[in-house]
Structure formats: C-alpha cells, structure tokens
Motif scaffolding. Structure first.
Motif, PDB file in Angstrom:
ATOM      1  N   THR A 188       0.855  -1.190   0.000  1.00 33.73           N
ATOM      2  CA  THR A 188       0.000   0.000   0.000  1.00 33.73           C
ATOM      3  C   THR A 188       0.887   1.234   0.000  1.00 33.73           C
ATOM      4  O   THR A 188       1.945   1.268   0.643  1.00 33.73           O
ATOM      5  N   ASP A 189       0.455   2.250  -0.744  1.00 32.36           N
ATOM      6  CA  ASP A 189       1.153   3.525  -0.799  1.00 32.36           C
ATOM      7  C   ASP A 189       0.229   4.623  -0.284  1.00 32.36           C
ATOM      8  O   ASP A 189      -0.918   4.729  -0.740  1.00 32.36           O
ATOM      9  N   THR A 190       0.730   5.429   0.624  1.00 29.04           N
ATOM     10  CA  THR A 190      -0.018   6.578   1.124  1.00 29.04           C
ATOM     11  C   THR A 190       0.824   7.822   0.868  1.00 29.04           C
ATOM     12  O   THR A 190       1.951   7.928   1.362  1.00 29.04           O
ATOM     13  N   ILE A 191       0.288   8.746   0.073  1.00 26.48           N
ATOM     14  CA  ILE A 191       1.018   9.958  -0.286  1.00 26.48           C
ATOM     15  C   ILE A 191       0.332  11.166   0.343  1.00 26.48           C
ATOM     16  O   ILE A 191      -0.885  11.324   0.241  1.00 26.48           O
ATOM     17  N   SER A 192       1.111  12.005   0.991  1.00 28.41           N
ATOM     18  CA  SER A 192       0.573  13.197   1.630  1.00 28.41           C
ATOM     19  C   SER A 192       1.505  14.381   1.372  1.00 28.41           C
ATOM     20  O   SER A 192       2.657  14.206   0.972  1.00 28.41           O
ATOM     21  N   ALA A 193       0.992  15.579   1.597  1.00 29.65           N
ATOM     22  CA  ALA A 193       1.785  16.808   1.449  1.00 29.65           C
ATOM     23  C   ALA A 193       1.978  17.430   2.826  1.00 29.65           C
ATOM     24  O   ALA A 193       1.078  17.407   3.668  1.00 29.65           O
ATOM     25  N   ARG A 194       3.152  17.974   3.054  1.00 30.24           N
ATOM     26  CA  ARG A 194       3.458  18.620   4.333  1.00 30.24           C
ATOM     27  C   ARG A 194       4.643  19.553   4.165  1.00 30.24           C
ATOM     28  O   ARG A 194       5.249  19.627   3.086  1.00 30.24           O
ATOM     29  N   GLN A 195       4.989  20.246   5.232  1.00 34.20           N
ATOM     30  CA  GLN A 195       6.186  21.069   5.248  1.00 34.20           C
ATOM     31  C   GLN A 195       7.389  20.184   5.570  1.00 34.20           C
ATOM     32  O   GLN A 195       7.267  19.213   6.319  1.00 34.20           O
TER      33      GLN A 195
END
Length: 258
Positions: A188-195
């Motif tokens: 499973t791949d989980t992609i998120s955006a953050r600083q």
C-alpha cells in the motif's frame, strides 16, 4: 519589463509571473544565474524588497534556487520525477533499468533507530521502538530529488546482510526476500503533502516553507504481515507522480447509465 500599478495582482506576483515566463522561454536556462536583486528592481522600477518577495515565491515553486554568496539561479523547471513506488519492483520483479538510468541512489546510513509514529503504526509496535533503518538519498544529474528510508523488524534482519552498510547489486526487496524467507505479495502507498523538516529542506536544497510530497510504502507478505516500511520525501513543486493504467470496458450485459 514593467508592472501595472492598477492591476488587482500584487506587484511581486506580477514580477514573479514575468520572470517565470522568461525562464519558460529559455531566456535563462537551467543552472544560469539571474541578474542581481538590485538590477531586477531597477528594471521594474520597484523596491528591492518587492523583487525579493518575487524571487522567494519562485524559490518556493521550485523554479529558482539561491546560493548564498553567489546569487540566484534557475533550478531546472523541466526536471520531473515520474516515479511511483511500484516502479521499484520493475516489470518482472527484477532490476528496473529505466529508473536506474535516470536516478542514482546513495546509501547514507544503516543501523537501528527509533521508529517514527507512522512506521511504528504500520508494524504495530510502540512509537520509538528500535528498528533497523536503511537511509538513502536519490539524485538526478547533480540535484537531490529524494530522501528516504527502509525500515525492518530486527527479528527479521539480525545477523543478515540487511544490517551491513553496503549496497546490493539488485533491488532491496529481493535481498529482503532472500534473507527473511518472506515474499512481497501486496503493498500500500499513502502519499501526503506537508512542510519539510529542517534536515529535509537542507538535503533537498529547498526553502523551509516549500511543501514536500511524502510517501509511506508498506509491503506485506502472503499473511498480510508487513515486511518492509519505506518512506520517501520529494520536493513538491519539482515532483510529479504519474501512473498509467487501463480502464476496463463495460460488461456485455451491463445496462448503460440512465
């Protein structure tokens, strides 16, 4: 070069748009230095602070990079990282020659380290549990494009090659399969955006306020037990993740939408 004082858009954004257009036209190529901030301010007839805000915006967007004591340079807007995590497995569970040709992976460190919360959750252990961590840096041309790490349970890797600070002549998952005796079956791949963290910003050569894309990749065996938890972090404005897939045709007896 000029700005429209009567426009609704702020002056620094107008300047940023014009500088970006010049980069896209090729007036300044990748690696080329731009005129100084005072020189650009004189071209537009604005204060140096206004130009600095425009340059800061383009740095966040990944178009420009500032080298202290040297100047502001075009970062290379056409450089894109088209890579999904599944690419590491290759078309036939082998060495992915296309990725190897475009990206150079450097092993940074190998050793036990406290697991961050997302890694601990994936393995089902407490935060801070000591796990084996293999950290790496990926470059393309002369620029860093990825910082990452692969985590394993010490019970699976004790006394094996995975604990040694050496690169393998094959994909990491193949080495892990051999030494653990467990086969990678699903992921499973989980992609998120953050600083970015301060360390990530320094390594990736981006501003601390530039967003990054972060991948959590969890690979499981046939019993759906995690073998490896991998992390990868990319500079957001310079990164695109592309996937090509087929769309199934409707079944012969399927009624059309009303």
């Amino acid at each position: 070069m000029q700005i429209n004082p009567g426009a609704a858009e702020f002056p620094h954004r107008q300047i940023a748009a014009q500088l970006k257009a010049q980069v896209r036209r090729g007036d300044w190529g990748p690696g080329e230095r731009l005129p100084s901030i005072p020189a650009i301010a004189e071209m537009f007839g604005v204060a140096k602070q206004t130009v600095q805000r425009a340059v800061d915006q383009l740095r966040v967007e990944g178009i420009l990079i500032t080298k202290p004591g040297s100047g502001t340079y075009v970062r290379g807007t056409r450089r894109r990282l088209n890579r999904l995590s599944r690419g590491r497995y290759g078309g036939f569970r082998g060495y992915h020659t296309d990725l190897a040709a475009r990206y150079r992976q450097q092993l940074v460190s190998v050793g036990r380290s406290p697991a961050p919360s997302e890694v601990a959750d994936a393995f089902g252990v407490a935060d801070g549990t000591e796990l084996l961590c293999r950290r790496h840096l990926v470059r393309t041309d002369d620029s860093p494009v990825e910082v990452g790490a692969s985590w394993f349970l010490p019970a699976d890797t004790a006394g094996t090659s995975l604990e040694r600070a050496e690169a393998f002549g094959r994909p990491l998952y193949q080495e892990a399969e051999e030494v653990t005796g467990r086969r990678y079956v699903t992921a499973t791949d989980t992609i998120s955006a953050r600083q970015p963290s301060r360390e990530e910003a320094e390594i990736l050569q981006i501003r601390p306020d530039t967003p990054v894309l972060h991948l959590l990749h969890v690979a499981y065996d046939e019993r759906h037990k995690p073998i490896e938890v991998a992390q990868a972090t990319w500079p957001g404005p310079m990164t695109t993740l592309t996937e090509e897939y087929k769309i199934p045709a409707p079944a012969p007896d399927q009624d059309p939408d009303p």
